[in-house]
Scaffold this motif. Structure first.
Motif, mmCIF file in Angstrom:
data_model
loop_
_atom_site.group_PDB
_atom_site.id
_atom_site.type_symbol
_atom_site.label_atom_id
_atom_site.label_comp_id
_atom_site.label_asym_id
_atom_site.label_seq_id
_atom_site.Cartn_x
_atom_site.Cartn_y
_atom_site.Cartn_z
ATOM 1 N N PRO A 98 0.801 -1.232 0.000
ATOM 2 C CA PRO A 98 0.000 0.000 0.000
ATOM 3 C C PRO A 98 0.830 1.276 0.000
ATOM 4 N N ASN A 99 2.113 1.162 0.345
ATOM 5 C CA ASN A 99 2.980 2.343 0.351
ATOM 6 C C ASN A 99 3.683 2.577 -0.983
ATOM 7 N N ASP A 100 3.460 1.696 -1.959
ATOM 8 C CA ASP A 100 4.223 1.764 -3.203
ATOM 9 C C ASP A 100 4.104 3.103 -3.920
ATOM 10 N N GLY A 101 2.990 3.777 -3.783
ATOM 11 C CA GLY A 101 2.805 5.040 -4.475
ATOM 12 C C GLY A 101 3.385 6.244 -3.752
ATOM 13 N N LYS A 102 4.006 6.018 -2.592
ATOM 14 C CA LYS A 102 4.491 7.126 -1.776
ATOM 15 C C LYS A 102 5.880 7.594 -2.205
ATOM 16 N N ASP A 103 6.165 8.851 -1.855
ATOM 17 C CA ASP A 103 7.520 9.365 -1.935
ATOM 18 C C ASP A 103 8.296 8.806 -0.747
ATOM 19 N N ILE A 104 9.592 9.052 -0.698
ATOM 20 C CA ILE A 104 10.392 8.425 0.352
ATOM 21 C C ILE A 104 11.318 9.402 1.064
ATOM 22 N N ILE A 105 11.695 8.988 2.270
ATOM 23 C CA ILE A 105 12.816 9.572 2.998
ATOM 24 C C ILE A 105 13.901 8.498 3.003
ATOM 25 N N LEU A 106 15.051 8.809 2.421
ATOM 26 C CA LEU A 106 16.132 7.838 2.304
ATOM 27 C C LEU A 106 17.327 8.318 3.135
ATOM 28 N N GLU A 107 17.824 7.427 3.987
ATOM 29 C CA GLU A 107 18.955 7.760 4.846
ATOM 30 C C GLU A 107 20.140 6.858 4.503
ATOM 31 N N VAL A 108 21.313 7.457 4.420
ATOM 32 C CA VAL A 108 22.548 6.704 4.209
ATOM 33 C C VAL A 108 23.479 7.021 5.380
ATOM 34 N N LYS A 109 24.014 5.963 5.986
ATOM 35 C CA LYS A 109 24.851 6.145 7.173
ATOM 36 C C LYS A 109 26.139 5.346 7.033
ATOM 37 N N ALA A 110 27.278 6.009 7.253
ATOM 38 C CA ALA A 110 28.560 5.319 7.223
ATOM 39 C C ALA A 110 28.634 4.327 8.369
ATOM 40 N N GLY A 111 29.350 3.222 8.136
ATOM 41 C CA GLY A 111 29.481 2.209 9.178
ATOM 42 C C GLY A 111 30.936 1.941 9.468
ATOM 43 N N GLU A 112 31.297 0.663 9.515
ATOM 44 C CA GLU A 112 32.686 0.305 9.757
ATOM 45 C C GLU A 112 33.548 0.742 8.574
ATOM 46 N N GLY A 113 34.756 1.191 8.888
ATOM 47 C CA GLY A 113 35.668 1.568 7.813
ATOM 48 C C GLY A 113 36.127 3.004 7.872
ATOM 49 N N GLY A 114 35.660 3.776 8.870
ATOM 50 C CA GLY A 114 36.139 5.146 9.046
ATOM 51 C C GLY A 114 35.857 6.032 7.852
ATOM 52 N N GLU A 115 36.897 6.784 7.423
ATOM 53 C CA GLU A 115 36.741 7.732 6.321
ATOM 54 C C GLU A 115 36.339 7.025 5.029
ATOM 55 N N SER A 117 34.429 4.412 4.704
ATOM 56 C CA SER A 117 32.998 4.146 4.769
ATOM 57 C C SER A 117 32.200 5.413 4.487
ATOM 58 N N ALA A 118 32.683 6.550 5.004
ATOM 59 C CA ALA A 118 31.995 7.825 4.758
ATOM 60 C C ALA A 118 32.055 8.196 3.275
ATOM 61 N N LEU A 119 33.199 7.925 2.634
ATOM 62 C CA LEU A 119 33.308 8.194 1.196
ATOM 63 C C LEU A 119 32.359 7.287 0.407
ATOM 64 N N PHE A 120 32.239 6.037 0.835
ATOM 65 C CA PHE A 120 31.317 5.114 0.168
ATOM 66 C C PHE A 120 29.872 5.547 0.367
ATOM 67 N N ALA A 121 29.547 6.059 1.565
ATOM 68 C CA ALA A 121 28.196 6.590 1.800
ATOM 69 C C ALA A 121 27.903 7.720 0.820
ATOM 70 N N GLY A 122 28.915 8.546 0.545
ATOM 71 C CA GLY A 122 28.755 9.609 -0.449
ATOM 72 C C GLY A 122 28.530 9.058 -1.844
ATOM 73 N N ASP A 123 29.215 7.956 -2.175
ATOM 74 C CA ASP A 123 29.014 7.317 -3.483
ATOM 75 C C ASP A 123 27.588 6.786 -3.608
ATOM 76 N N LEU A 124 27.074 6.181 -2.530
ATOM 77 C CA LEU A 124 25.708 5.663 -2.557
ATOM 78 C C LEU A 124 24.709 6.800 -2.716
ATOM 79 N N LEU A 125 24.939 7.893 -1.997
ATOM 80 C CA LEU A 125 24.035 9.045 -2.127
ATOM 81 C C LEU A 125 24.001 9.517 -3.575
ATOM 82 N N ARG A 126 25.156 9.667 -4.193
ATOM 83 C CA ARG A 126 25.213 10.121 -5.585
ATOM 84 C C ARG A 126 24.487 9.132 -6.490
ATOM 85 N N MET A 127 24.649 7.832 -6.245
ATOM 86 C CA MET A 127 23.982 6.807 -7.045
ATOM 87 C C MET A 127 22.462 6.990 -7.000
ATOM 88 N N TYR A 128 21.925 7.213 -5.805
ATOM 89 C CA TYR A 128 20.473 7.380 -5.673
ATOM 90 C C TYR A 128 20.004 8.708 -6.271
#
Length: 359
Positions: A98-115, A117-128
């Motif tokens: 029932p939520n398929d027609g909705k807009d979204i709030i998308l969160e990306v969070k860095a995890g293990e890997g320090g800087e 991981s944060a750079l990869f989080a930025g890559d994922l954000l750009r991908m989306y």
């Protein structure tokens, strides 16, 4: 299938009558909700009427072919068209979240890997963001916390479709399966020996909630303000404009600091809070929704991954569907259609197997 179509056509006609009533527009929320449902049903109604017309033409072509062989080729073409329309109708009538027609709030969070991981989080954000651009969706960064090297410790973005998307083509329908831990294997920019490292980032996808869907009592909120900060703790501005909102009954906490005014940050934080509380309510009300929610981010641990991005092999692998391709560079540039389609098809197959009713 045809019984389901008749029910939906009746609903389509009923909503059409309601939309013609001038008094309806005195209630913008109800008017918007009915307008959205009407647009969804119009796609089904038009496809069904097109199918009926093709069926009539096919019957006529077959009858004429008995006297004139030239109509035989036309009958073959119409047969193919009918089968394609039947497949289209089957997809439109398939069970849907029932939520398929909705807009979204998308969160990306860095995890293990320090800087890294944060750079990869930025890559994922750009991908989306690039994927949203390909679908002509609008995006808005609601909150972010950048790392020293230009990545993101965490970032929250709203993704919104323009108009009413076709069934199964909205932001939540296509991106809801992105929730989980994403693992990257590559040589970090901080690695001087050229060794491949593994790190992870987490993604959480929430359907954006309308204010009427989630009632929030002001007395249930604790609102704190603080000074915004950027990479390395440097001050972004000199006023206490950042806002942290805590929903006391659930302990849910949201903070926003991107905007320059306290009021704007509060509004953004409330959007995120409503989305999170809607997800919590759906968890409690629906076991299936609860299972789906648990499949998303719990911890950002490298071992709990849904997908691996292997840079040395230019390979992306989704561990839920077995999807694998060697165009990682294109995927990170927003070409997510292959992996998204594999997840959508797997989700549809699971719902059909569970015998869920059509929407």
């Amino acid at each position: 299938m045809f019984d389901a179509v008749e029910v939906l056509l009746a609903e389509h006609a009923e909503i059409e009558q309601q939309l013609a009533d001038p008094e309806l527009h005195a209630d913008p929320s109800r008017s918007r909700r009915l307008g959205k449902r009407y647009a969804e049903l119009t796609v089904i109604a038009n496809s069904f009427r097109e199918w009926q017309a093709v069926c009539g033409d096919l019957q006529a072509a077959r009858e004429l072919a008995t006297d004139d062989a030239s109509f035989a080729d036309e009958a073959v073409r119409l047969q193919d068209a009918r089968e394609a329309l039947e497949q289209r109708l089957a997809e439109l009538l398939a069970p849907r979240d029932p939520n398929d027609g909705k807009d979204i709030i998308l969160e990306v969070k860095a995890g293990e890997g320090g800087e890294e991981s944060a750079l990869f989080a930025g890559d994922l954000l750009r991908m989306y963001l690039r994927f949203a651009e390909r679908h002509a969706w609008s995006t808005e960064i609601l909150d972010s916390n950048e790392s020293d090297l230009g990545g993101y410790k965490n970032v929250t973005v709203a993704v919104k479709a323009k108009g009413v998307p076709e069934p199964g083509q909205g932001p939540y329908a296509l991106l809801k399966h992105e929730g989980g831990v994403h693992r990257v294997q590559r040589v970090p920019v901080t690695e001087s020996q050229g060794r491949v490292h593994t790190s992870a980032a987490g993604v959480l996808v929430l359907p954006e909630a309308e204010p009427i869907e989630v009632e929030i009592d002001d007395k249930d909120l604790r609102i704190d303000v603080f000074r915004s900060s950027g990479p390395g703790g440097q001050s972004v501005n000199t006023t206490d404009s950042a806002v942290r909102i805590t929903h006391l009954p659930t302990g849910t906490m949201v903070s926003c600091q991107n905007e320059k005014s306290q009021l704007q940050n509060r509004e953004q934080a409330m959007r995120i809070l409503r989305a999170r509380l809607l997800a919590v309510a759906q968890q409690q009300a629906d076991d299936d929704a609860s299972d789906a929610r648990r499949a998303q981010v719990r911890t950002v641990d490298r071992s709990e991954r849904i997908r691996t991005y292997n840079f040395p092999e230019n390979r992306i692998s989704d561990h839920r569907t077995g999807f694998k391709s060697y165009n990682l560079d294109q995927v990170l540039d927003g070409d997510l259609d292959g992996v998204v389609s594999s997840l959508v098809e797997a989700g549809l197959a699971a719902r059909l197997a569970a015998g869920q009713p059509a929407s």
